[in-house]
Scaffold this active site. Sequence first.
Site, PDB file in Angstrom:
ATOM      1  N   ARG A 262       3.247   0.251  -5.329  1.00 46.43           N
ATOM      2  CA  ARG A 262       3.196  -0.389  -4.015  1.00 46.43           C
ATOM      3  C   ARG A 262       1.938  -1.234  -3.813  1.00 46.43           C
ATOM      4  O   ARG A 262       1.819  -1.952  -2.820  1.00 46.43           O
ATOM      5  CB  ARG A 262       3.246   0.669  -2.915  1.00 46.43           C
TER       6      ARG A 262
ATOM      7  N   LYS B 205       5.525  -3.774  -6.277  1.00 47.29           N
ATOM      8  CA  LYS B 205       6.944  -3.514  -6.493  1.00 47.29           C
ATOM      9  C   LYS B 205       7.746  -3.653  -5.206  1.00 47.29           C
ATOM     10  O   LYS B 205       8.865  -4.141  -5.197  1.00 47.29           O
ATOM     11  CB  LYS B 205       7.087  -2.093  -7.048  1.00 47.29           C
TER      12      LYS B 205
ATOM     13  N   GLU C 136       5.944 -13.676 -14.060  1.00 48.19           N
ATOM     14  CA  GLU C 136       5.283 -12.534 -13.417  1.00 48.19           C
ATOM     15  C   GLU C 136       4.443 -11.725 -14.387  1.00 48.19           C
ATOM     16  O   GLU C 136       3.393 -11.232 -14.014  1.00 48.19           O
ATOM     17  CB  GLU C 136       6.190 -11.534 -12.690  1.00 48.19           C
TER      18      GLU C 136
ATOM     19  N   GLU D 110      16.078 -16.065 -13.385  1.00 43.92           N
ATOM     20  CA  GLU D 110      15.552 -14.704 -13.540  1.00 43.92           C
ATOM     21  C   GLU D 110      14.668 -14.610 -14.800  1.00 43.92           C
ATOM     22  O   GLU D 110      13.614 -13.979 -14.789  1.00 43.92           O
ATOM     23  CB  GLU D 110      16.734 -13.707 -13.595  1.00 43.92           C
TER      24      GLU D 110
ATOM     25  N   TRP E  28      -2.880  -2.729  -1.474  1.00 44.95           N
ATOM     26  CA  TRP E  28      -2.547  -4.106  -1.855  1.00 44.95           C
ATOM     27  C   TRP E  28      -3.088  -4.957  -0.724  1.00 44.95           C
ATOM     28  O   TRP E  28      -2.557  -4.936   0.388  1.00 44.95           O
ATOM     29  CB  TRP E  28      -1.039  -4.253  -1.980  1.00 44.95           C
TER      30      TRP E  28
ATOM     31  N   HIS F 265      17.196 -35.424 -14.441  1.00 50.64           N
ATOM     32  CA  HIS F 265      16.733 -35.888 -13.125  1.00 50.64           C
ATOM     33  C   HIS F 265      15.270 -35.537 -12.882  1.00 50.64           C
ATOM     34  O   HIS F 265      14.855 -35.398 -11.733  1.00 50.64           O
ATOM     35  CB  HIS F 265      17.623 -35.307 -12.028  1.00 50.64           C
TER      36      HIS F 265
ATOM     37  N   ASN G 172      -0.474   1.815   5.843  1.00 52.18           N
ATOM     38  CA  ASN G 172       0.307   0.840   5.090  1.00 52.18           C
ATOM     39  C   ASN G 172       0.988  -0.070   6.099  1.00 52.18           C
ATOM     40  O   ASN G 172       1.707   0.425   6.970  1.00 52.18           O
ATOM     41  CB  ASN G 172       1.348   1.575   4.233  1.00 52.18           C
ATOM     42  N   GLY G 173       0.766  -1.367   6.007  1.00 52.15           N
ATOM     43  CA  GLY G 173       1.413  -2.291   6.942  1.00 52.15           C
ATOM     44  C   GLY G 173       0.446  -3.351   7.411  1.00 52.15           C
ATOM     45  O   GLY G 173      -0.624  -3.533   6.835  1.00 52.15           O
TER      46      GLY G 173
ATOM     47  N   CYS H 239       0.842  -1.206   0.000  1.00 51.30           N
ATOM     48  CA  CYS H 239       0.000   0.000   0.000  1.00 51.30           C
ATOM     49  C   CYS H 239       0.874   1.253   0.000  1.00 51.30           C
ATOM     50  O   CYS H 239       2.028   1.231   0.381  1.00 51.30           O
ATOM     51  CB  CYS H 239      -0.941   0.114   1.196  1.00 51.30           C
TER      52      CYS H 239
ATOM     53  N   LYS I 217      10.752 -13.575 -14.809  1.00 49.44           N
ATOM     54  CA  LYS I 217      10.193 -12.472 -15.626  1.00 49.44           C
ATOM     55  C   LYS I 217       8.993 -12.973 -16.421  1.00 49.44           C
ATOM     56  O   LYS I 217       7.960 -12.324 -16.471  1.00 49.44           O
ATOM     57  CB  LYS I 217      11.239 -11.916 -16.617  1.00 49.44           C
TER      58      LYS I 217
END
Length: 609
Positions: A27, A604, A489, A482, A75, A505, A100-101, A2, A486
């Site tokens: 955020r 983010k 996401e 990575e 969020w 394997h 926020n939290g 948030c 990408k």
Amino acid sequence: MCGIVCAISTEAVLPLLIEGLKRLEYRGYDSAGVALLNKNGFERTRSVGRIADLEKALGNGINNTSTAGIAHTRWATHGAPTQKNAHPHLTPGKLAIVHNGIIENHQALREELIKAGYVFNSETDTEVILHEVDRQYQLAGDLYEAVRATVKRLKGAYAIGLISSDEPRRIVGARSGSPMVVGLGKKGHYIASDMAALLSVTQDFHIIDDDELVEISDDGVRITDLDGKLVQRDVFTSDQHAGAADLGHYQHYMLKEIHEQTQAVSDTLEGRIAAERVLPGIFGAQDETIFKQTGAIQIIACGTSYHAGLVAQYWFEKFGIACRVEIASEFRSRQHTIADNTLLVTLSQSGETIDTLAALKVAKQEGVAHTLTICNAPESSLVRDSELVFMTHAGPEIGVASTKAFTTQLVSLLLLVVSITKHHRLSAQDEARIVKELRELPAIIDETLRREKEIAALARLFTDKQHALFLGRGTQYPIAMEGALKLKEISYIHAEAYAAGELKHGPLALVDEKMPVIAVAPNNRLLEKLKSNIEEVRARGGRMLVFADDHAQINQTKGVDIINIGRVDNIIAPIVFTIPLQMLAYHVALIKGTDLDKPRNLAKSVTVE
Ligand code: G6P
């Protein structure tokens, strides 16, 4: 996560609150709201979705002339992303809050408040703070005192802003564990989750620390500790401008940031290298003394930053120093043994990732010898909590999928590897060679970026696929990880990365024409082994895409597409090979039409556990 923005001004605050929310959308972006205070009380507008949806909901109200207000982009943690759970939350007529939290003891407080007769209108933990402030307000008759008494009862993380219709020219904020800054403008004073939110009105800030309260009013700014003792805080002047985070001619921030990597890498190197060596003192005045004593490295990070740490592990150990890398959320919650003379290195774009901050705290409590952070946010908590600091100079990164922050972290890590391992196995010739490669890196990145059309064309192979496999060996294994991250996401294709040696394997069982396999193949001693892995996939009818060094000599045949990346020295190869994987993910997501700067369910900066 948030984001919050609060303002007291001599002019209408709605435009700057909305602008601030847009800058904070990274955020969290599942719902948003604003509460404006005028002589008739609060006018609140909330909506599910993006800030653009909030603007639509404001409709004619967009011309509101209120000069005080608070705003929020959410969020969801406690309670679904509905209008009812969106902030600001209000008590009937008097108080408004943004938060926020996460409040960990919300359940106990909620039960207590319900017994005291409070009625809850949302499922959020935030509403608990609101009602407790209300209860304290009735006792103290003063907003600041009510907030001070309330936060002493809270467990968890918060950055809160509250305003009361009884004291309309005053906003009180408090912080513990979630970021908060105060902006000092010509026409007003502001509170926000980060500086970027306020750059359209000021470049002068106070950074609020944990366990501090702040009061903004027409008279100025007052910061205190939890005991009410006044705190003197220097003014920090940001060198960022509002325009630095604009989209320019690009369709998405992610694409802009991919293309900014040439400049970002060159900015990261500027002033840090001489003709044939890495300059001393670039990690802090004490770095040489500390590095000489360093016997082992422990890297801690999350997400993309964790992948950068994994690459550095190969580099550190190649030049003679033991290195361990761990995901911060794991490190913080398990028992471990840290060797004497360990340098603890945290990696973070934002410097506010809560697990990384907590892991650093745990390591310090366990007596780690020294701490260093590589970070992209100069005034972040991580920077303030670390002994040695290295700024990546990537500039603002807005796209949720990290790109330039990652490549500049790798460059920073390579400088760190040289600075430390020259006291171990790294020779002066090695150092000169690495510096030469780093110097050439921006031009090589620029050249790689020119492959975009070719990569965009191949992206079509993926759009109807549900799964993809990424393969790499050595330093390219974390790059494969990575690349997979990408792709998943932003395109929502399930992607996994494997060390190519692990193919037999297990994952080989999955390979068929429906499962594309992407391999990164630089020209190193592991190449022949990787070529065998490519054959194994081809033999099973798998479709392959290989990003290869010009010298790798892998043949384009039916079912195998090769993209030559040029001639790249091994040491910088992981940095260079990242770029085509970023472009591939971008173009797949573009064709699929996802919201690729703000992928669903992500944010983010992850400031909740
Ligand atoms: C989130 C972001 C990622 C980032 C990770 C760690 O998951 O979406 O892009 O890599 O957090 O963030 P940090 O700011 O600590 O690098």
